[in-house]
Design a protein around this motif. Structure first.
Motif, PDB file in Angstrom:
ATOM      1  N   ASP A 265     -38.460 -21.849  18.067  1.00 41.21           N
ATOM      2  CA  ASP A 265     -37.338 -22.878  18.023  1.00 41.21           C
ATOM      3  C   ASP A 265     -35.953 -22.277  17.302  1.00 41.21           C
ATOM      4  N   TYR A 267     -32.642 -23.945  16.089  1.00 41.27           N
ATOM      5  CA  TYR A 267     -30.990 -25.497  16.230  1.00 41.27           C
ATOM      6  C   TYR A 267     -30.192 -25.157  16.173  1.00 41.27           C
ATOM      7  N   ARG A 307     -36.601 -21.918  22.213  1.00 40.61           N
ATOM      8  CA  ARG A 307     -36.062 -23.538  23.298  1.00 40.61           C
ATOM      9  C   ARG A 307     -34.772 -23.627  22.359  1.00 40.61           C
ATOM     10  N   HIS A 309     -31.928 -25.897  20.542  1.00 40.19           N
ATOM     11  CA  HIS A 309     -31.239 -27.030  20.812  1.00 40.19           C
ATOM     12  C   HIS A 309     -29.695 -27.290  19.942  1.00 40.19           C
ATOM     13  N   GLU A 352     -28.215 -34.892  22.807  1.00 36.41           N
ATOM     14  CA  GLU A 352     -28.756 -33.668  22.327  1.00 36.41           C
ATOM     15  C   GLU A 352     -28.693 -33.100  23.508  1.00 36.41           C
ATOM     16  N   THR A 354     -31.898 -29.768  25.048  1.00 33.69           N
ATOM     17  CA  THR A 354     -32.720 -28.447  24.380  1.00 33.69           C
ATOM     18  C   THR A 354     -33.056 -27.494  25.491  1.00 33.69           C
TER      19      THR A 354
END
Length: 427
Positions: A265, A267, A307, A309, A352, A354
């Motif tokens: 992930d 961010y 992923r 974000h 938001e 993703t």
């Protein structure tokens, strides 16, 4: 009966050709790129009857082996399919199997990478114009996987284009105007001013392309287009970016990098609006993305997925009234739709989104679209702001349809940069 079958086949071909350009139809397909061979920053444009070659790359996250084929469909300047049959514009086989594939290695994400080089001697376009590359499964052209645009040019026009600061007071500080002059060569016979059409693209996006059908000056084979109402584009600002070339070390725009088992992930640092921020020039890719890898050797079958974000904080942490926010750029096919729409989180006061992205370098922007149709495709005005001096890339395309012809020909093509080909006020 023969007449009925003929009409049915023509109708079936027309429907099958009328596909959405630049679209992914299967959720297991990711990281689609189509460029000139050896140049990952290029737009797929080739000269007719030349040795130019395109390369297509895409990943199948099912991680198995499927029988993929490709073909291409000739379209008019507005991307409506022509009434010509494939025999009129394809030399060789109409369907070609993609036989170059390899399963991923080293990467945690499992996928099969497919690669194709075209055209080749077995399948080659014979006419200039707009084409849609169609990839499908098991020889069934109705079972589409993806579509991508490419262009074939038969250069028979001289184009002179410049970017200018508009004179209109409403657009003076926020828009860029593209002046275009076209001279067709002596092999083209022009009967009226609408025989030639010009299309202008900003940063390779067809979403907000300008279609020019009436020149301001028309004299023989000379056409000039300088109307601010049709030739002007919101300038935006330099594109935001995220560097995913390494998933071992954090890049400058990463706020957090989490690895849990086989899932990574990323961010991104929270973004805010740039409407009232001063313009800052820096080098960008004008909206495209590249597949690159700093962790391993080969980015195509050793690149991993993450992923990613995205967070966008609007002014006052309140949602825009009557507008939705979308991620915009080549990573979302320049299309504001459900797959690029951001969701407002009231607990954070942020929009938001993703995306599942492969290692590479990505440009992106945020745009707003009215919830009720107003004719506006999208706008940078609320999120990025517009500054007339922004560096943007433009493409100018010239189309011609001969008397009695059933398809538009692409007879001219040039590119220009808003900094290097700029003139007008302030200069």
């Amino acid at each position: 009966m023969k007449y009925f079958i003929f009409c049915f086949l023509c109708f079936s071909f027309y429907v099958s050709g009328a596909q959405i350009p630049d679209h992914i139809f299967k959720p297991n397909i990711h990281s689609v790129t189509l460029t000139k061979s050896g140049d990952m920053y290029s737009y797929p444009v080739m000269n007719l009857n030349s040795g130019d070659v395109f390369e297509l790359h895409f990943d199948d996250l099912d991680a198995d082996v499927k029988t993929y084929y490709y073909t291409f469909v000739l379209c008019n300047a507005d991307w409506t399919p022509t009434t010509l049959t494939p025999f009129d514009y394809i030399r060789g086989f109409q369907n070609v199997r993609i036989s170059n594939y390899r399963t991923s290695s080293i990467a945690f994400a499992r996928y099969t990478h497919y690669q194709a080089f075209f055209p080749d001697r077995n399948c080659m376009p014979t006419r200039s114009g707009n084409y849609i590359l169609k990839v499908f499964i098991e020889g069934d052209t109705s079972n589409l996987v993806l579509t991508k645009r490419f262009l074939v040019v038969d250069n028979r026009a001289a184009i002179v284009a410049q970017v200018q600061q508009p004179f209109n007071s409403k657009w003076f500080y926020t828009y860029q105007k593209v002046n275009v002059r076209v001279t067709l060569n002596s092999t083209i016979n022009v009967f009226n001013q609408q025989d030639a059409r010009v299309v202008i693209l900003q940063n390779y996006a067809w979403t907000n392309a300008a279609y020019l059908t009436r020149p301001n000056i028309f004299r023989g084979n000379y056409f000039e287009y300088n109307d601010e109402a049709t030739n002007s584009f919101p300038a935006g600002k330099e594109w935001r970016w995220i560097d995913l070339r390494s998933l071992r070390l954090m890049s400058d725009r990463m706020q957090q990098l989490d690895k849990k088992g086989n899932i990574t992930d990323v961010y991104i640092k929270p973004d805010g609006d740039r409407l009232n921020q001063p313009y800052l020039y820096y080098h960008d890719l004008n909206g495209i993305f590249t597949i690159e890898n700093m962790d391993n050797v080969n980015p195509y079958w050793q690149g991993d997925y993450a992923r990613v974000h995205f967070s966008y904080f609007p002014p006052g942490n309140r949602p825009y009234e009557g507008k939705s926010v979308y991620l915009y750029g080549a990573l979302t096919n320049y299309t504001p739709n459900d797959s690029s729409k951001m969701i407002f989180n009231p607990n954070r006061g942020a929009y938001e989104k993703t995306l599942f992205l492969k290692q590479g370098y990505y440009n992106y922007s945020y745009v707003t679209v009215p919830d009720k149709p107003t004719g506006e495709v999208f706008s940078f005005e609320n999120t990025e702001g517009n500054y007339w001096g922004t560096e943007n890339a433009y493409m100018v395309l010239v189309y011609y349809r001969a008397f009695g012809s059933r398809a538009d020909e692409l007879i001219g093509y040039t590119t220009l940069n808003s900094i290097f080909q700029r003139t007008g006020a302030g200069y």
